[in-house]
Motif scaffolding. Structure first.
Motif, PDB file in Angstrom:
ATOM      1  N   TRP A  77       0.824  -1.217   0.000  1.00 36.08           N
ATOM      2  CA  TRP A  77       0.000   0.000   0.000  1.00 36.08           C
ATOM      3  C   TRP A  77       0.855   1.262   0.000  1.00 36.08           C
ATOM      4  CZ3 TRP A  77      -4.821   0.823  -1.385  1.00 36.08           C
ATOM      5  CH2 TRP A  77      -5.626  -0.308  -1.575  1.00 36.08           C
ATOM      6  N   LYS A  78       2.035   1.182   0.610  1.00 38.72           N
ATOM      7  CA  LYS A  78       2.963   2.317   0.507  1.00 38.72           C
ATOM      8  C   LYS A  78       3.304   2.547  -0.956  1.00 38.72           C
ATOM      9  CE  LYS A  78       5.861   2.784   4.597  1.00 38.72           C
ATOM     10  NZ  LYS A  78       5.497   1.472   5.221  1.00 38.72           N
ATOM     11  N   ASN A  79       3.620   1.438  -1.657  1.00 42.78           N
ATOM     12  CA  ASN A  79       3.972   1.553  -3.080  1.00 42.78           C
ATOM     13  C   ASN A  79       2.817   2.096  -3.908  1.00 42.78           C
ATOM     14  OD1 ASN A  79       6.416   0.517  -2.427  1.00 42.78           O
ATOM     15  ND2 ASN A  79       6.011  -1.547  -3.216  1.00 42.78           N
ATOM     16  N   ILE A  80       1.606   1.659  -3.562  1.00 42.05           N
ATOM     17  CA  ILE A  80       0.444   2.144  -4.326  1.00 42.05           C
ATOM     18  C   ILE A  80       0.317   3.652  -4.138  1.00 42.05           C
ATOM     19  CG2 ILE A  80      -2.085   2.122  -4.398  1.00 42.05           C
ATOM     20  CD1 ILE A  80      -1.985  -0.893  -4.025  1.00 42.05           C
ATOM     21  N   ALA A  81       0.477   4.105  -2.872  1.00 41.45           N
ATOM     22  CA  ALA A  81       0.353   5.545  -2.611  1.00 41.45           C
ATOM     23  C   ALA A  81       1.438   6.320  -3.354  1.00 41.45           C
ATOM     24  CB  ALA A  81       0.430   5.820  -1.117  1.00 41.45           C
ATOM     25  N   SER A  82       2.666   5.779  -3.391  1.00 43.34           N
ATOM     26  CA  SER A  82       3.718   6.551  -4.059  1.00 43.34           C
ATOM     27  C   SER A  82       3.535   6.491  -5.575  1.00 43.34           C
ATOM     28  CB  SER A  82       5.109   6.063  -3.640  1.00 43.34           C
ATOM     29  OG  SER A  82       5.346   4.803  -4.202  1.00 43.34           O
ATOM     30  N   GLU A  83       3.005   5.383  -6.075  1.00 41.99           N
ATOM     31  CA  GLU A  83       2.700   5.285  -7.511  1.00 41.99           C
ATOM     32  C   GLU A  83       1.618   6.308  -7.874  1.00 41.99           C
ATOM     33  OE1 GLU A  83       2.887   3.517 -11.438  1.00 41.99           O
ATOM     34  OE2 GLU A  83       4.231   3.526  -9.710  1.00 41.99           O
ATOM     35  N   ALA A  84       0.601   6.418  -7.024  1.00 38.83           N
ATOM     36  CA  ALA A  84      -0.482   7.379  -7.287  1.00 38.83           C
ATOM     37  C   ALA A  84       0.089   8.786  -7.330  1.00 38.83           C
ATOM     38  CB  ALA A  84      -1.548   7.271  -6.205  1.00 38.83           C
ATOM     39  N   GLN A  85       1.042   9.055  -6.433  1.00 38.48           N
ATOM     40  CA  GLN A  85       1.648  10.381  -6.402  1.00 38.48           C
ATOM     41  C   GLN A  85       2.504  10.611  -7.646  1.00 38.48           C
ATOM     42  OE1 GLN A  85       0.989  12.744  -3.947  1.00 38.48           O
ATOM     43  NE2 GLN A  85       1.956  13.959  -5.557  1.00 38.48           N
ATOM     44  N   SER A  86       3.351   9.642  -7.984  1.00 40.62           N
ATOM     45  CA  SER A  86       4.305   9.912  -9.055  1.00 40.62           C
ATOM     46  C   SER A  86       3.658   9.802 -10.444  1.00 40.62           C
ATOM     47  CB  SER A  86       5.506   8.981  -8.950  1.00 40.62           C
ATOM     48  OG  SER A  86       5.122   7.669  -9.283  1.00 40.62           O
TER      49      SER A  86
END
Length: 1401
Positions: free
Chosen positions: A1006-1015
Motif C-alpha cells: 500500500w505504501k507503493n500504491i500511494a507513491s505510484e499514485a503520487q508519481s
C-alpha cells in the motif's frame, strides 16, 4: 452512391458509435442527453452522412415527409436498390439424407453449397454426418459453388446426401466433430477462454427461450405463483456482496455422460499392410457401461477390431458393426450412449443460437468454478501438434498473415456489395490474426518458442511464430534511452497501435500498415506484428527509404511516400514540414520522424513505428524555456512523466479543431457584421442574395481556374482539400439561406471553406471532395448563415473577391492559428519538441506558431475538456458504472487516463461534489487498481512459472485482505528436489529461482500504491491499508477484486472470500485458476452499415419512427454481412430496434430483439459488463409488457445484483433500477417489498438530482401510490405533497403535472377522510357498526406499465390533428396485423414518440 469509405470524416473511423460502454450510459437518465454522445467522437449522429446522399439537406427531407406518405427520398432509394442486390429472394429445397425423413430447407442464391453442409452438421437428425456429398440428379455439387451458379437447382429440387469414403483428414474431422457434439453443452471452453467461447446466463433467468415457451405459459394464473422475494443480498441496504451468484448453476451443464473415454489409440498410425486394407487410424473407447473397445476408422467407415490395450489385432471383431458414422456404431454397442446422445442433441438444438456461436474476439471470464478435468483426445492432440491457427483446413500449412491482411485491403470498393465483401474479409482476417497473435504471445512468454537471436539476453530476444513477429516491451539497445527507457518502451506499442488504428481508419489506397496486436501477459508486454516481405533478409538501414531509424539524427524522404501521406494529413491533422538531417540538408516529411517507410519485396509501401502519429502532450513534457498557459500552471503542469512519449489523443485533436472552428466562425461573423453595418444596406433582401450567389458560383468556378494557375503549387495543394468546391456548397447554402435569412449572430459551425474566401481552393473548378465540405456543414447548425454573410459581401461587390472580406478571414485565421491565411485549416507538426529533431531556419515562424498551438491544445484539455466531462457527469449524460466505462468516458472527450488524478481533484473542488460521489468513487477505484496493476506487472516478472499461483494469491492477499501479516507459500511444498542444478540457463524471460516476490507485505504494497499514485497520477492517497481506503472512500473490496482481475487477466475460483478476517488470508494458491492475456488490437469497422445505423438514429430523432426502423433493420443486415452474427455494434442495433418495436406497439418483437441483445452483450462484452446490466433492464420492461411478470422480476434482480457487484448501491442508475423493481412489485401487490425499493430510489434520486428535481417528484408520487394501496393515507399524502410542491415550483400552477398531482392529493384526502369516518364509526358502535365498504385499489397492469415507460424515458407525446390521422391509419394497420399485447396503449389519441435520447438509451 457516394458513401465511399474514404469520404467519411476523419473522426468517424475512430469513434465507436456503438461502443457499448458509453453508448449505454451516455443517454441514461438524462432526458436531454445531447445526441452528440451517440458516436464516440462527438460528431452528432446525423452529421456523418444521411445515407450518403449529399444533396438532400435535412430541411428538404422533412418537407417531403410532411404529407405523411412516408416515401423515402431519392438518396435512400438509391441505397435500397444497392441493398437489394445483396439479398436475393430465397427458395426452398428438399434434403434427403439416409435414415431420415426428407425435409425442407430454406436457402438463398448467395450461399455456397458448403453452407448447406454446415446446416446439416448442426441439425439434430443429421448432425453425426461429416463426410458426405450433396447430389442433384446424380451430379455431385461443388462445395465452393454458389447456389445460383448451379444448373437446374430451383424451388423444390431434391438434394440427396450421399456418404463418401473417408480419408485420414476426413476421419480426423469426423472424430473432432463428434467430440464437439459431445461437449456442446459443456462450458469449460468458455471458462478456459478458448475457441472464442464465452459465458451466458440469461436462459437461467428466463427458463429457456422467452419467445414460444413464454407464450405457452398461462397468463391468467401467473399472478398466484410468483415468489417475489429476492435473496437477502439484493435488498436495499444489504451490506454483503456475495460472489457465487455471479455464475448461477445451469442444470443443463451437469453433463449427461455419453462415453467415459474417447481417445486416439496407442496403435496409431496403422502399419503399412493395414494401410493397404484401408485402415486410417485407431480409436480407444470406454463406454458408460465400462466396456473397453478398440475401433478402426477405415475408408468405408468405423468398425470394432480385436485389439486390446497390450495386443494388436486389427481384424474386425464379430459382429464388427461397420457404420459410416461413429455415432451409429456407438449407439449399437452402448444403450446409454444412444439414450444420452439423443437427449443431449435435443438440448443442444433448443439452446438459443446466440449461446453457441463463436464471438469474433476472445472474451475471458475473471471467475470460474472448479471444473473437472476430463480426458479429451482432441484437446490433447491440439496442444502438442503445432496446430498453428487451424491450418488443417487450409492448404499450404501456415498462413501468410501479411499477405492476407494487405490483399483484403486491396479489394475493390466502388459499390455497396464490393465494400461489404471487402469489409467482411478485412474483419475476418483481423479477428483470426488477433487470435493467432494472442496464442503466439502466450507461447513466447511461456518459453515455448525459440528466439531468432537466442544468444542475446532474454529481454532482448525476438521471436517468429506462425509468420508473426514478436518483440518484448523492453528498451533493447538503449533505443529509448532519451525518451524514458523501459517506461517508454512499454508505452510505445500502444501509441503505435493507436497510430495504426488512425491510418487504417483513413484507409488510403496504396499505403499499408502492419497487422499489430499488443498482448500483456504474465507481466510482460509483447507486440505481435505481421512481417513485411523481405525485411528479414536485409539490414534496417538499407530498407528504410522514408523517415528516420535514430529519432531524427539521420532522416530520408521519398516522393511517393509524401504523396501517399499527404492524403492522410488532412483527416489526421498532420502538417507537412521540413527537418534538417545530419548533413544539415532540409528534408520534407508528412509525418513524425520515427515513422518509417519501407517498400516490401511485394512492392507495397508500408509505414511502421507510428508511435508519434499525434502531437506531444505538453502538460506531461516539461521543456526548458517553455511556459505553459496560466490555467495549466495553476494546476501544476507541466508534470514530469515516466517517459517522453505522452501524446494527445485523436479525440482531443478533433474536439480542439472543432472548438477553434467555432471561434473562427464567430470572429469572422462579427467582423462581417460590423463591415456590413458600415455599408449602406439598401439593396439586399434575402431572395435576391440566393440567386446572385447561385450565378456567382459559376462565375467563381471560372475565375478560380485562372487564379489557381498563378498560385504557388504547394500552397494550393495544401488548401485544396480544405476549401472544397464552391459550387457544391453554394447550393446548400442557398437552400438553407432562403429559409434562415442572414441575421444570425452565433454562427457556430465548420469552415467557411467556400469560393470567395479562397481562390486557390478549386483546381480547374473541379470538385475535390464533395462530401468533406458537406459533412463539415452539417455537424454544427448555423453555418449556412455565416456562409451567407460571406456570400453577400461578394455578391454585392460583384467582383470575385472583396479585399475587406479577405482581410476578415485573414484576421480570423491568424487568431485561431490556422496554417492557411485564406481558409480555416489547423494541423499539427508531430515533431515539435522531439529531442534530436532540428528544423531549418526559414521555418522558424511556423515552428513558433506550432508550439503555440500545442500549448493551446494542452490548455484546452485541462480548461475545457475536463470541466466538460465533470459537467456531463453532473447532468448524467455520462454515467460510468465501472473503471472501463469511466476510461471510455475520458477517452471519448480526448482525456488520457494519466489525467485521472487531475479529474478527481477537479471533482473535489466542484461545489456540487456530493452529486459526483459515484464518479469519484469509481475514479478512486480505477486509480488504485491501475497503480496496483503497475506494481503487479514488475512483481510478476520475477516469478518463475511453478510459483505463479502462489505469487498471485500472495499479491491479492497483500492488496485486499485485512490479514496484517500475509505470508507467501513458497512452492517447493509440492515437489522437493534433492539436487538443485545451479547451472540451468534461464530460457523464459526473467525466469529463475527468484523468490523476492515472497517478501512483499500488505503495508509495503500500500505504501507503493500511494507513491505510484503520487508519481504517476500526481494524486495524494493517504492510506496505509486496504481497510483505510475502503473506509475513507466507501469502496467495495469485491469491486477492487473485479477491477484488478480484469486489468491483469487473473482468473479466480468462484466462492465466497472472507476479505475481512484478521486471522487468515483471503486467498490461497488453489483459488488462482488461470492467468489470461489482456489483448489490444484494431477493430475494423463496417462503414456502410454504420451510416445506415446513424441515418436511422437521425430519422428516429426527427420522429419518423417507421423509416428509422427500416433503416436500422437494413443496418442490422449489413452489420451481419460484415461482422457475422456476434458483435458489439449488432448489439446496439438490436437494442434500438427492440426499443422501436416497443414504441410502435409490437411487444413480442421487442422482446425477441432485446433477448438477442442481452445474449450478445453477455457473450461479447461479458456477463457483468455495464452494458449487459442495461440490456437486462430493458428486457425486463418488455417482459412486463408481455405479461411475463415473474421473469421481469428475475431479470431486474439479476441486474441489481450485477450492479451491486461492480459499483455498489450508491449510484444514480440504481435509482432507476429500484424504481423499476418497486413498480413491478407494486403490480404484483407486494407492497412492503415495493416500498423498500421505491424509498431507496427516492433517497438516491434526491442525492444525485437534488431535492427539487422532477425525478424526485416522480419518486415521491410512486411511493405515495404504494402507500395508497396499503391504505396508509397519511404517509401517501405526505409524499404526494412533496411531489406537488416540486411540480408547482418547477412547472408552475397551470402545468398538467401540477394539476394531476393536486387532483391526486384531493382524492387521497377524500379516501383518508372516508377511512377516518369508518374508524370512528367502529369505535362508537363497536362490532355492530354499519361499515361502508372501502375502495382499496390494486393497481392495474396498464397504469404500472405507463409509469414504467415514464421512468425508463419512453414518453408518448401528443401530436397535431394531421399527424394523428396518419398515425391512426398506421395503428389500425398494425392492429389488423396482430391483435395482441395492445391493451396498454390507447395509441389512437397520443402518438408514440421518444425522448431525444433514444439512440443510446
Amino acid at each position: 452512391m457516394v458513401s465511399k469509405t474514404d469520404d467519411i470524416p476523419a473522426s468517424v473511423p475512430n469513434c465507436n458509435p456503438a461502443d457499448p460502454a458509453d453508448g449505454a450510459q451516455d443517454g441514461k437518465g438524462a432526458g436531454k442527453a445531447p445526441l452528440k454522445e451517440s458516436c464516440g467522437c462527438g460528431h452528432s449522429a446525423d452529421t456523418a452522412m444521411v445515407n450518403g446522399d449529399r444533396a438532400h439537406e435535412h430541411t428538404e427531407e422533412t418537407d417531403s415527409k410532411q404529407d405523411g406518405n412516408g416515401e423515402a427520398d431519392g438518396g435512400e432509394e438509391s441505397n435500397e436498390q444497392e441493398v437489394i442486390v445483396i439479398q436475393d429472394t430465397g427458395f426452398t429445397v428438399k434434403i434427403q439424407a439416409p435414415g431420415t425423413e426428407p425435409f425442407d430447407l430454406q436457402v438463398s442464391p448467395q450461399e455456397m453449397v458448403q453452407e448447406i453442409h454446415q446446416v446439416l452438421m448442426d441439425r439434430e437428425d443429421t448432425c453425426h454426418r461429416t463426410c458426405f456429398s450433396l447430389q442433384l440428379d446424380g451430379n455431385v455439387l461443388d462445395n465452393f459453388a454458389e447456389l445460383k451458379s448451379i444448373e437446374g437447382l430451383q424451388e423444390g429440387s431434391v438434394l440427396k446426401v450421399v456418404e463418401e469414403p473417408y480419408t485420414v483428414r476426413e476421419a480426423r474431422i469426423h472424430v473432432r466433430h463428434i467430440r464437439d457434439l459431445l461437449k456442446s453443452l459443456d462450458p469449460s471452453d468458455a471458462y478456459n477462454g478458448v475457441d472464442c467461447n464465452s459465458l451466458s446466463f440469461l436462459s437461467i433467468f428466463t427458463d429457456g427461450d422467452l419467445g414460444e415457451t413464454g407464450k405457452r405459459k398461462k397468463k391468467g394464473s401467473e399472478m398466484e405463483q410468483i415468489d417475489c422475494t429476492p435473496p437477502e443480498h439484493i435488498l436495499p441496504g444489504s451490506k454483503e456482496r456475495p460472489l457465487v451468484p455471479l455464475q448461477p448453476q445451469n442444470k443443463d451443464w451437469k453433463p449427461m455422460q455419453c462415453l467415459k473415454v474417447l481417445t486416439m489409440s496407442g496403435w496409431n498410425p496403422p502399419p503399412g499392410n493395414r494401410k493397404m486394407h484401408g485402415d486410417l487410424m485407431y480409436l480407444y473407447i470406454v463406454t458408460v457401461e465400462e466396456r473397453h473397445v478398440s475401433v478402426t476408422a477405415s475408408t468405408r467407415g468405423f468398425y470394432l477390431n480385436q485389439s486390446t490395450t497390450y495386443t494388436f489385432n486389427p481384424k474386425p471383431a464379430n459382429p464388427s458393426f461397420l457404420s459410416h458414422s461413429l455415432v451409429e456404431l456407438l449407439s449399437q454397442i452402448s444403450p446409454a450412449f444412444k439414450k444420452n446422445f439423443t437427449a443431449l442433441q435435443k438440448k443442444r438444438v433448443q439452446r438459443h443460437p446466440f449461446e453457441r456461436i463463436a464471438t469474433p474476439f476472445q472474451v475471458y471470464s475473471w471467475t470460474a468454478p472448479q471444473v473437472d478435468h476430463a480426458m479429451d483426445c482432441v484437446r490433447a492432440e491440439d496442444a502438442y501438434t503445432s496446430r498453428l491457427g487451424y491450418e488443417e483446413h487450409i492448404p499450404g500449412q501456415t498462413r501468410d498473415w501479411n499477405e492476407e491482411l494487405q490483399t483484403t485491403r486491396e479489394l475493390p470498393r466502388k459499390n455497396l456489395p464490393e465494400r461489404l465483401l471487402r469489409e467482411r474479409a478485412i474483419f475476418k482476417v483481423h479477428s483470426d490474426f488477433a487470435a493467432a497473435a494472442t496464442r503466439g504471445a502466450m507461447a513466447v512468454i511461456d518459453g515455448n518458442v525459440m528466439a531468432i537471436n537466442p544468444g542475446e539476453e532474454t529481454r532482448m530476444q525476438m521471436f517468429i511464430w506462425n509468420n508473426i513477429f514478436f518483440s518484448l516491451g523492453f528498451d533493447v539497445r538503449d533505443h529509448y534511452r532519451e525518451l524514458g527507457g523501459d517506461a517508454a518502451a512499454h508505452a510505445a506499442p500502444t501509441n503505435d497501435l493507436n497510430g495504426v488504428r488512425a491510418y487504417s481508419g483513413v484507409d488510403v489506397e496504396g499505403l499499408y500498415t502492419l497487422g499489430t496486436v499488443v498482448v500483456d501477459y504474465r507481466g510482460y508486454r509483447v507486440t505481435a506484428q505481421s512481417i513485411i516481405p523481405g525485411i528479414l533478409e536485409r539490414e534496417q538501414e538499407q530498407s528504410v527509404i522514408y523517415g528516420s531509424i535514430d529519432f531524427g539524427k539521420t532522416v530520408v524522404s521519398h516522393g511517393k511516400y509524401l504523396e501517399l501521406l499527404e492524403k492522410t494529413s488532412r483527416p489526421l491533422k498532420i502538417q507537412r514540414h521540413s527537418v534538417l538531417n545530419e548533413k544539415n540538408d532540409t528534408v520534407e516529411l508528412c509525418s513524425s520522424v520515427e515513422c518509417k517507410g519501407i517498400i516490401g519485396n511485394d512492392g507495397r509501401h508500408y509505414i511502421l513505428d507510428l508511435l508519434r502519429t499525434f502531437p506531444p502532450d505538453l502538460n506531461f513534457l516539461p521543456v526548458d524555456g517553455v511556459e505553459l498557459s496560466p490555467e495549466c500552471q495553476r494546476l501544476g503542469f507541466p508534470r514530469q512523466h515516466r517517459h517522453r512519449l505522452a501524446c494527445l489523443r485523436q479525440e482531443l485533436i478533433e474536439a480542439f479543431v472543432e472548438h477553434r472552428y467555432l471561434l473562427f466562425m464567430k470572429m469572422a461573423a462579427l467582423q462581417l457584421m460590423q463591415h456590413k453595418a458600415n455599408r449602406d444596406s439598401i439593396k439586399t433582401d434575402t431572395p435576391a442574395i440566393t440567386e446572385t450567389s447561385e450565378t456567382l458560383a459559376e462565375s467563381k468556378a471560372d475565375t478560380t481556374q485562372t487564379d489557381t494557375a498563378q498560385t504557388n503549387a504547394t500552397d494550393s495543394s495544401k488548401a485544396t482539400d480544405l476549401s472544397t468546391d464552391s459550387t457544391s456548397q453554394t447550393d446548400n447554402a442557398s437552400t438553407a439561406a432562403s429559409q434562415t435569412g442572414t441575421d444570425s449572430e452565433e454562427n457556430s459551425s465548420k469552415p467557411t471553406t467556400n469560393g470567395p474566401v479562397d481562390p486557390t481552393a478549386t483546381q480547374n473548378g473541379e470538385c475535390k471532395g464533395p462530401l468533406e465540405g458537406k459533412e463539415l456543414e452539417e455537424s454544427i447548425p448555423g453555418l449556412a448563415q455565416a456562409k451567407e454573410l460571406a456570400e453577400t459581401l461578394v455578391a454585392e461587390d460583384g467582383s470575385s473577391i472583396d479585399p475587406k472580406s479577405r482581410e476578415v478571414v485573414l484576421n480570423a485565421c491568424k487568431a485561431v492559428g490556422s496554417i492557411s491565411d485564406t481558409a480555416f485549416d489547423i494541423r499539427f507538426n508531430p515533431d515539435i519538441f522531439s529531442p534530436g529533431v532540428r528544423f531549418p531556419e526559414e521555418s522558424a515562424d511556423d515552428i513558433q506558431k506550432q508550439k503555440q498551438l500545442l500549448k493551446d491544445a494542452a490548455a484546452f484539455l485541462v480548461s475545457c475538456q475536463v470541466p466538460t466531462l465533470v459537467k456531463d457527469c453532473l447532468d448524467h449524460s455520462a454515467l460510468p458504472m465501472d473503471g472501463a466505462s469511466l476510461t471510455e468516458a475520458l477517452h471519448q472527450r480526448g482525456i488520457n487516463v494519466r489525467y485521472l488524478g487531475t479529474v478527481l481533484e477537479f471533482m473535489e473542488k466542484t461545489p456540487a461534489k456530493a452529486q459526483l460521489e459515484h464518479i469519484y468513487r469509481i475514479g478512486i477505484t480505477e486509480l488504485i487498481t491501475r497503480c496496483a496493476k503497475h506494481i503487479f506487472k514488475t512483481y510478476l516478472q520475477g516469478v518463475e512459472l511453478s510459483a505463479l499461483s502462489a505469487a498471485v494469491s500472495h499479491f491479492l492477499n497483500c492488496f485486499l485482505s485485512s490479514f496484517p501479516d500475509a505470508v507467501a507459500h513458497l512452492p517447493p511444498d509440492e515437489l522437493v528436489s534433492r539436487r538443485k542444478n545451479r547451472k540451468r540457463r534461464n530460457r523464459v524471460p526473467g525466469g529463475g529461482d527468484n523468490t523476492a516476490w515472497a517478501s512483499l507485505t500488505p503495508s509495503e504494497l500500500w505504501k507503493n500504491i500511494a507513491s505510484e499514485a503520487q508519481s504517476y497520477y500526481h494524486f495524494t492517497l493517504q492510506c496505509e491499508s486496504v481497510d483505510q481506503v475502503v473506509e475513507k472512500f466507501g469502496l467495495q473490496k469485491i469491486t477492487l477484486l473485479r477491477e484488478i482481475s480484469v486489468k491483469t487477466g487473473i482468473q479466480i475460483l468462484i466462492k465466497e472470500y472472507n476479505f475481512d478476517s484478521r486471522h487468515k488470508p483471503a486467498f490461497t494458491e488453489e483459488d488462482i485458476l488461470n492467468i489470461f492475456p489482456v489483448v489490444k488490437h484494431v477493430n475494423p469497422k463496417a462503414t456502410d452499415a454504420f451510416h445506415f445505423f446513424q441515418s436511422g438514429q437521425a430519422k428516429v430523432q426527427q420522429g419518423f419512427l417507421k423509416e428509422g426502423c427500416e433503416l436500422i433493420n437494413e443496418a442490422l443486415n449489413l452489420f451481419n454481412n460484415v461482422y457475422g452474427a456476434m458483435h458489439v455494434e449488432i448489439c446496439s442495433c438490436l437494442r434500438l430496434l427492440a426499443r422501436l418495436n416497443y414504441i410502435l406497439g409490437d411487444h413480442p418483437e421487442a422482446l425477441s430483439n432485446q433477448q438477442k441483445a442481452v445474449l450478445m452483450s453477455e457473450r461479447v462484452l461479458g456477463i457483468e459488463h455495464p452494458n449487459t446490466i442495461q440490456e437486462y433492464m430493458h428486457l425486463a420492461l418488455y417482459c412486463f409488457a408481455n405479461n411475463q411478470l415473474s421473469t421481469a422480476l428475475k431479470l431486474l434482480y439479476r441486474a441489481r445484483y450485477l450492479m451491486l457487484l461492480i459499483c455498489g448501491e450508491d449510484h444514480p442508475e440504481m435509482a432507476l433500477l429500484d424504481s423499476n423493481i418497486g413498480l413491478v412489485l407494486h403490480g404484483v401487490m407486494e407492497y412492503d417489498l415495493s416500498l423498500r425499493f421505491l424509498e431507496n430510489a427516492l433517497t438516491i434520486n434526491t442525492k444525485y438530482h437534488g431535492p427539487r428535481s422532477l425525478k424526485v417528484a416522480l419518486s415521491h408520487h410512486l411511493v405515495a401510490r404504494v402507500y395508497e394501496s396499503k391504505a396508509e393515507f397519511r404517509s401517501a399524502l405526505q409524499h404526494e405533497k412533496e411531489g406537488y410542491t416540486i411540480y408547482k415550483n418547477q412547472m408552475g400552477e397551470a402545468h398538467e403535472k401540477t394539476k394531476e398531482s393536486s387532483e391526486y392529493l384531493k382524492y387521497l384526502t377524500q379516501q383518508a377522510v372516508a377511512l377516518q369516518r369508518t374508524m370512528n364509526e367502529i369505535y362508537k358502535n363497536g362490532s355492530n357498526a354499519s361499515i361502508m365498504p372501502l375502495k382499496f385499489t390494486a393497481p392495474s397492469m396498464a397504469t404500472i406499465l405507463d409509469q414504467l415507460n415514464i421512468i425508463n424515458g419512453i414518453i408518448f407525446i401528443p401530436l397535431s390533428p394531421k399527424d394523428l390521422e396518419n398515425l391512426k391509419a398506421e395503428v389500425q394497420r398494425r392492429q389488423q396485423l396482430q391483435e395482441l399485447g395492445k391493451s396498454e396503449e390507447p395509441a389512437e389519441d397520443r402518438s408514440l414518440e421518444l425522448e431525444d435520447k433514444i439512440p443510446i438509451d
